[in-house]
Each structure stands twice: as structure tokens, then as C-alpha cells.
Design a protein around this motif. Structure first.
Motif, PDB file in Angstrom:
ATOM      1  N   LEU A  22       0.061  -7.578   3.035  1.00 51.85           N
ATOM      2  CA  LEU A  22      -0.134  -8.403   1.843  1.00 51.85           C
ATOM      3  C   LEU A  22      -1.289  -9.379   2.056  1.00 51.85           C
ATOM      4  O   LEU A  22      -2.121  -9.580   1.159  1.00 51.85           O
ATOM      5  CB  LEU A  22       1.158  -9.158   1.518  1.00 51.85           C
ATOM      6  N   ILE A  23      -1.379  -9.954   3.253  1.00 53.37           N
ATOM      7  CA  ILE A  23      -2.506 -10.843   3.563  1.00 53.37           C
ATOM      8  C   ILE A  23      -3.821 -10.076   3.543  1.00 53.37           C
ATOM      9  O   ILE A  23      -4.842 -10.571   3.035  1.00 53.37           O
ATOM     10  CB  ILE A  23      -2.302 -11.514   4.935  1.00 53.37           C
ATOM     11  N   ASN A 263      20.413   4.283  -5.183  1.00 52.53           N
ATOM     12  CA  ASN A 263      21.008   3.930  -3.900  1.00 52.53           C
ATOM     13  C   ASN A 263      20.900   2.427  -3.661  1.00 52.53           C
ATOM     14  O   ASN A 263      21.891   1.719  -3.700  1.00 52.53           O
ATOM     15  CB  ASN A 263      20.331   4.717  -2.778  1.00 52.53           C
ATOM     16  N   GLU A 264      19.692   1.924  -3.447  1.00 50.74           N
ATOM     17  CA  GLU A 264      19.500   0.507  -3.139  1.00 50.74           C
ATOM     18  C   GLU A 264      18.189   0.006  -3.727  1.00 50.74           C
ATOM     19  O   GLU A 264      17.299   0.787  -4.091  1.00 50.74           O
ATOM     20  CB  GLU A 264      19.508   0.273  -1.624  1.00 50.74           C
ATOM     21  N   LEU A 265      18.061  -1.333  -3.759  1.00 48.01           N
ATOM     22  CA  LEU A 265      16.870  -2.004  -4.273  1.00 48.01           C
ATOM     23  C   LEU A 265      16.246  -2.862  -3.181  1.00 48.01           C
ATOM     24  O   LEU A 265      16.930  -3.367  -2.301  1.00 48.01           O
ATOM     25  CB  LEU A 265      17.231  -2.911  -5.458  1.00 48.01           C
ATOM     26  N   ALA A 266      14.935  -3.046  -3.287  1.00 53.23           N
ATOM     27  CA  ALA A 266      14.220  -4.004  -2.440  1.00 53.23           C
ATOM     28  C   ALA A 266      13.210  -4.736  -3.324  1.00 53.23           C
ATOM     29  O   ALA A 266      12.326  -4.093  -3.902  1.00 53.23           O
ATOM     30  CB  ALA A 266      13.515  -3.293  -1.289  1.00 53.23           C
ATOM     31  N   PRO A 267      13.329  -6.074  -3.452  1.00 51.41           N
ATOM     32  CA  PRO A 267      12.479  -6.812  -4.387  1.00 51.41           C
ATOM     33  C   PRO A 267      11.186  -7.304  -3.749  1.00 51.41           C
ATOM     34  O   PRO A 267      10.894  -8.495  -3.707  1.00 51.41           O
ATOM     35  CB  PRO A 267      13.383  -7.989  -4.777  1.00 51.41           C
ATOM     36  N   ARG A 268      10.372  -6.372  -3.259  1.00 55.35           N
ATOM     37  CA  ARG A 268       9.185  -6.723  -2.470  1.00 55.35           C
ATOM     38  C   ARG A 268       8.406  -5.451  -2.177  1.00 55.35           C
ATOM     39  O   ARG A 268       8.891  -4.342  -2.458  1.00 55.35           O
ATOM     40  CB  ARG A 268       9.628  -7.360  -1.152  1.00 55.35           C
ATOM     41  N   PRO A 269       7.199  -5.578  -1.597  1.00 53.71           N
ATOM     42  CA  PRO A 269       6.548  -4.365  -1.087  1.00 53.71           C
ATOM     43  C   PRO A 269       7.479  -3.645  -0.126  1.00 53.71           C
ATOM     44  O   PRO A 269       8.300  -4.267   0.559  1.00 53.71           O
ATOM     45  CB  PRO A 269       5.306  -4.916  -0.380  1.00 53.71           C
ATOM     46  N   GLN A 284       0.360  -1.014  -3.598  1.00 54.01           N
ATOM     47  CA  GLN A 284       1.542  -1.822  -3.913  1.00 54.01           C
ATOM     48  C   GLN A 284       1.303  -3.293  -3.572  1.00 54.01           C
ATOM     49  O   GLN A 284       1.848  -4.187  -4.230  1.00 54.01           O
ATOM     50  CB  GLN A 284       2.768  -1.297  -3.183  1.00 54.01           C
ATOM     51  N   PHE A 285       0.487  -3.560  -2.569  1.00 47.68           N
ATOM     52  CA  PHE A 285       0.262  -4.947  -2.146  1.00 47.68           C
ATOM     53  C   PHE A 285      -0.613  -5.688  -3.160  1.00 47.68           C
ATOM     54  O   PHE A 285      -0.329  -6.843  -3.498  1.00 47.68           O
ATOM     55  CB  PHE A 285      -0.349  -4.966  -0.745  1.00 47.68           C
ATOM     56  N   GLU A 286      -1.645  -5.034  -3.637  1.00 49.43           N
ATOM     57  CA  GLU A 286      -2.445  -5.657  -4.692  1.00 49.43           C
ATOM     58  C   GLU A 286      -1.610  -5.817  -5.959  1.00 49.43           C
ATOM     59  O   GLU A 286      -1.691  -6.844  -6.646  1.00 49.43           O
ATOM     60  CB  GLU A 286      -3.693  -4.830  -5.000  1.00 49.43           C
ATOM     61  N   GLN A 287      -0.800  -4.824  -6.277  1.00 46.53           N
ATOM     62  CA  GLN A 287       0.022  -4.906  -7.488  1.00 46.53           C
ATOM     63  C   GLN A 287       1.021  -6.064  -7.394  1.00 46.53           C
ATOM     64  O   GLN A 287       1.293  -6.746  -8.400  1.00 46.53           O
ATOM     65  CB  GLN A 287       0.757  -3.583  -7.703  1.00 46.53           C
ATOM     66  N   HIS A 288       1.557  -6.299  -6.208  1.00 50.49           N
ATOM     67  CA  HIS A 288       2.472  -7.433  -6.042  1.00 50.49           C
ATOM     68  C   HIS A 288       1.744  -8.752  -6.312  1.00 50.49           C
ATOM     69  O   HIS A 288       2.266  -9.631  -7.010  1.00 50.49           O
ATOM     70  CB  HIS A 288       3.070  -7.432  -4.636  1.00 50.49           C
ATOM     71  N   ARG A 290      -0.961  -9.143  -8.152  1.00 52.58           N
ATOM     72  CA  ARG A 290      -1.240  -9.185  -9.589  1.00 52.58           C
ATOM     73  C   ARG A 290       0.003  -9.639 -10.356  1.00 52.58           C
ATOM     74  O   ARG A 290      -0.086 -10.412 -11.310  1.00 52.58           O
ATOM     75  CB  ARG A 290      -1.680  -7.794 -10.085  1.00 52.58           C
ATOM     76  N   SER A 291       1.167  -9.150  -9.923  1.00 52.64           N
ATOM     77  CA  SER A 291       2.412  -9.472 -10.615  1.00 52.64           C
ATOM     78  C   SER A 291       2.743 -10.958 -10.505  1.00 52.64           C
ATOM     79  O   SER A 291       3.003 -11.625 -11.505  1.00 52.64           O
ATOM     80  CB  SER A 291       3.573  -8.653 -10.040  1.00 52.64           C
ATOM     81  N   ILE A 292       2.751 -11.474  -9.285  1.00 50.95           N
ATOM     82  CA  ILE A 292       3.233 -12.837  -9.091  1.00 50.95           C
ATOM     83  C   ILE A 292       2.222 -13.882  -9.551  1.00 50.95           C
ATOM     84  O   ILE A 292       2.607 -15.031  -9.826  1.00 50.95           O
ATOM     85  CB  ILE A 292       3.668 -13.086  -7.624  1.00 50.95           C
ATOM     86  N   PHE A 293       0.953 -13.512  -9.665  1.00 46.42           N
ATOM     87  CA  PHE A 293      -0.057 -14.432 -10.199  1.00 46.42           C
ATOM     88  C   PHE A 293      -0.311 -14.203 -11.687  1.00 46.42           C
ATOM     89  O   PHE A 293      -1.243 -14.759 -12.260  1.00 46.42           O
ATOM     90  CB  PHE A 293      -1.354 -14.316  -9.397  1.00 46.42           C
ATOM     91  N   ASN A 294       0.544 -13.376 -12.306  1.00 46.83           N
ATOM     92  CA  ASN A 294       0.492 -13.101 -13.745  1.00 46.83           C
ATOM     93  C   ASN A 294      -0.878 -12.595 -14.190  1.00 46.83           C
ATOM     94  O   ASN A 294      -1.449 -13.042 -15.190  1.00 46.83           O
ATOM     95  CB  ASN A 294       0.876 -14.344 -14.566  1.00 46.83           C
ATOM     96  N   LEU A 295      -1.397 -11.632 -13.431  1.00 48.70           N
ATOM     97  CA  LEU A 295      -2.660 -10.977 -13.742  1.00 48.70           C
ATOM     98  C   LEU A 295      -2.378  -9.605 -14.345  1.00 48.70           C
ATOM     99  O   LEU A 295      -1.274  -9.083 -14.236  1.00 48.70           O
ATOM    100  CB  LEU A 295      -3.497 -10.831 -12.467  1.00 48.70           C
TER     101      LEU A 295
END
Length: 379
Positions: A22-23, A263-269, A284-288, A290-295
């Protein structure tokens, strides 16, 4: 947001490989990254703008760390929720939201959420003790899962008969009907605060039976479009029901009669999205981010066939990690190496992943099998 993304500080709870990747993406946006992790040698230590060694489950540590950031996210669910809820009350943006993490921390609550929201899942029963397990009317064999703290195949066991209950977890668990599945699949869905939603194409997973970890991931799926559409629709329904901001990985089974069960969920990359770095237009890391910065959310389409191989520590090897066969696999076209910066290896520890991209699916799988047999993490 009034500020530009490059003016904001992103706090990440957890400094493992997910935080590291992510970094690596956040650097492209000139983001300031802050990491909290209990390991003095965490993979993120040397690439974060700020690194703090401390407990991610301690209220004061998480609370004081979070005050330093504008937006707080996670790379692991086992974090102090009370601290995150307090930070939210004080105006900090926590994504995924604390209430979402709280729900997903408990696999029993997760399953009840599925039931209440008409999400297809295997029949289950909640139990608190071994005595409860013995009194269960579930037919053998079945799957027993600890409600909390299970990850990477830990906290899960198959119970074949009443004698095996003696070795069962003596903790709050859920009993789950054993699913006679044809394939394990996953869909990653992203949602921003505006309510915009996008899914990555459905992927197929093959597991290492001994470690209960993903061994291969193949993208995109070759299941009929109707099956893929159903899986992606389920993922979107869950994201909407949770009202989540950020990424959500939805792991599912396709049964032999064509039913899809969550089966299961994970709320993250998530491990099921690592191939997107090279295999899709947006990772997925760029999309995360984009999601959390409301882009605006990125283009999730696959650009090629991609196979991801988890690089696990070899059995009977504990110590400083060495990578045998690295030069051989790097000589192959379309091979991308991701080592996680972990100094020490141990059996089945996730030490990295390799992604193979090829316009020919069979060729990609053939290369992946060669890599599996050639590249070894030893000590």
C-alpha cells in the motif's frame, strides 16, 4: 476533501506485506504514510515516512497514533476497535469504518450478518465450549472455526468424528457444514464515500492443503459470464449492506451443483488481489487509496491472464531467509517478483509472491508450476 491527497497523512495499523504494498502505491500520490506495528523489523519500517513500534491492540497506543493521521486504515483486522471508534467521534476518518471491522473480527457475527441479509452461506451453529460441540446435531464431518483471531489457515479444523472433538478448540467457535465445493473463488469490491462501487473480475484459487493457504490464484476466471456476474453481484450486495468505505475481499465457494456460497470477508487489500499489480489496469492497492480518499475508482479490467503464486517458507527451515532459484525464475518472460522484506523465514510463512502474466492462460499456468517447483525460501 478540501486538502489535496498529497497534503494528507495516511495512518496504517499493521506494517506487514499489505501495508508495504500500500505504501509502494501511496508513494505515487506523494502521500505521507505512518505505520504502527509491534515488530521492530516490520516490512514497512524502512519505507514509511513515520514508523512506530507498538501494539495495534492497545487502546492508548492506537488512539495516540491515530491522532497523528488524517485518514486511518488497516492491513489486519486484529486492532483495537474502541480506540478507532473514539477517533471517529473526534472527527478522524477511519476506513473501513470501526463498526465494519468489529463485525468482521468475529466470524460468528459475520455469519449472522450473512443470514440477516440473505447472503448465501453454508449452514452454521455458534458454540462456546467443547461441551457445546459435543451436543451439536451437525453431521460429521464438519468445519470448526474459532470466532476470533484466525488467519492464514490458523483457527480452522475439520472434525471427522466425535473422538476428534477432544482436540477441538476450547473457545467460542462456529460449526459450519462441510461444503462439497468445486472451486474456491474470490471477488474484491471497492466502494468510496460517494457510494461508487466497482468489482475486480472474479478469480479462482487453489489451496495448499497442508498449510490451508492459497497456493495459486488464476485470473481471470474461465467460468461462464453468468456465474461471474452472480459472484460480483453478491460482493456488491455485501458492500452495500455494510455501507463500507474501502476494499472488501469476498471469499466464496462454487458448489458442484453450481451454487455460490460466501465463506469469509476481509475489509482490506487481500491475498486474492495481489495479481492486480501487474494483471489489471488498476491494482487493489491503488483502488483502496482511491476509495478511502473519495477519488474516482479505477478501471478494474484485466489486461492479461495472470497467475499469482504465494512464496511460503519451506518446511524444516527457521532462520534468516535465503531465496534459492530466484535467478532461474527471473529469466522467464512475464515474471514479476515481490519479496516482502521479512528477515526471518519459518514453515509456511508468507515471504513474498510471484505474478506471471501471459496472453496465453495455459502458458501462464505452466510457468507458475515451474516457479512453484524451482523457487524455495530456505534458511
Amino acid at each position: 476533501m478540501a486538502k489535496q491527497i498529497s497534503d494528507l497523512k495516511l495512518g496504517i495499523l499493521g506494517g506487514g506485506q499489505l501495508g508495504r504494498m500500500l505504501i509502494q502505491e501511496a508513494i505515487n500520490y506523494n502521500l505521507t504514510t505512518l505505520i504502527l506495528d509491534p515488530d521492530t523489523d516490520a516490512p514497512c519500517k524502512h519505507i514509511a515516512n513515520y514508523f512506530e513500534c507498538g501494539s495495534i491492540t492497545d487502546f492508548d497506543t492506537v488512539y495516540n497514533f491515530g491522532k497523528k493521521a488524517d485518514i486511518i486504515t488497516i492491513e489486519i483486522e486484529k486492532v483495537n476497535i474502541d480506540a478507532l471508534e473514539q477517533l471517529e467521534k473526534e472527527g478522524k476518518h477511519v476506513y473501513p469504518q470501526a463498526r465494519v471491522i468489529r463485525l468482521i473480527q468475529d466470524k460468528g457475527v459475520q455469519k449472522q450478518f450473512f443470514k440477516e441479509n440473505d447472503i448465501p452461506t453454508a449452514p452454521f451453529q455458534l458454540v462456546n465450549t467443547k461441551e457445546d460441540i459435543l451436543n451439536s446435531d451437525f453431521a460429521f464431518p464438519y468445519i470448526l472455526k474459532q470466532r476470533r483471531d484466525g488467519y492464514d489457515g490458523k483457527g480452522v479444523m475439520k472434525i471427522n468424528n466425535v473422538a476428534e472433538v477432544d482436540n477441538a478448540f476450547d473457545a467460542p467457535c462456529l460449526i459450519e457444514q462441510l461444503v462439497d465445493f468445486e472451486k474456491e473463488i474470490a471477488v474484491i469490491v471497492a466502494r468510496n464515500p460517494n457510494g461508487d462501487v466497482k468489482t475486480f473480475p472474479m478469480v479462482e484459487m487453489e489451496f495448499n492443503a497442508e498449510a490451508n493457504l492459497v497456493e495459486f490464484l488464476i485470473s481471470p476466471s474461465t467460468y461462464p459470464e453468468s456465474v461471474q456476474h452472480r459472484a460480483e453481484t453478491i460482493a456488491k450486495k455485501i458492500a452495500a449492506a455494510l455501507n463500507i468505505t474501502g476494499l472488501l475481499a469476498v471469499e466464496m465457494f462454487i458448489t458442484k451443483d453450481g451454487e455460490i456460497l460466501v465463506n469469509e470477508l476481509a475489509p482490506r487489500p487481500h491475498n486474492s488481489g495481489h495479481h492486480t499489480i501487474e494483471g489489471n489496469y488498476v491494482s487493489q492497492f491503488e483502488q483502496h487509496l482511491r476509495s478511502i480518499f473519495n477519488l474516482p475508482l479505477g478501471d478494474t479490467r484485466a489486461v492479461s491472464n495472470a497467475v499469482m503464486i504465494n512464496l511460503l517458507g519451506e518446511k524444516n527451515h527457521n532462520g534468516v531467509a535465503k531465496y534459492s532459484g530466484l535467478e532461474k525464475i527471473m529469466a522467464i518472460d512475464g515474471v514479476y517478483v515481490h519479496l516482502y522484506g521479512k528477515k526471518y523465514t519459518k514453515p509456511f510463512r508468507k515471504m513474498g509472491h510471484i505474478t506471471v502474466v501471459d496472453q496465453n492462460r495455459d502458458a501462464a499456468i505452466e510457468k507458475a508450476n515451474y516457479i512453484k517447483n524451482t523457487l524455495k525460501v530456505i534458511s
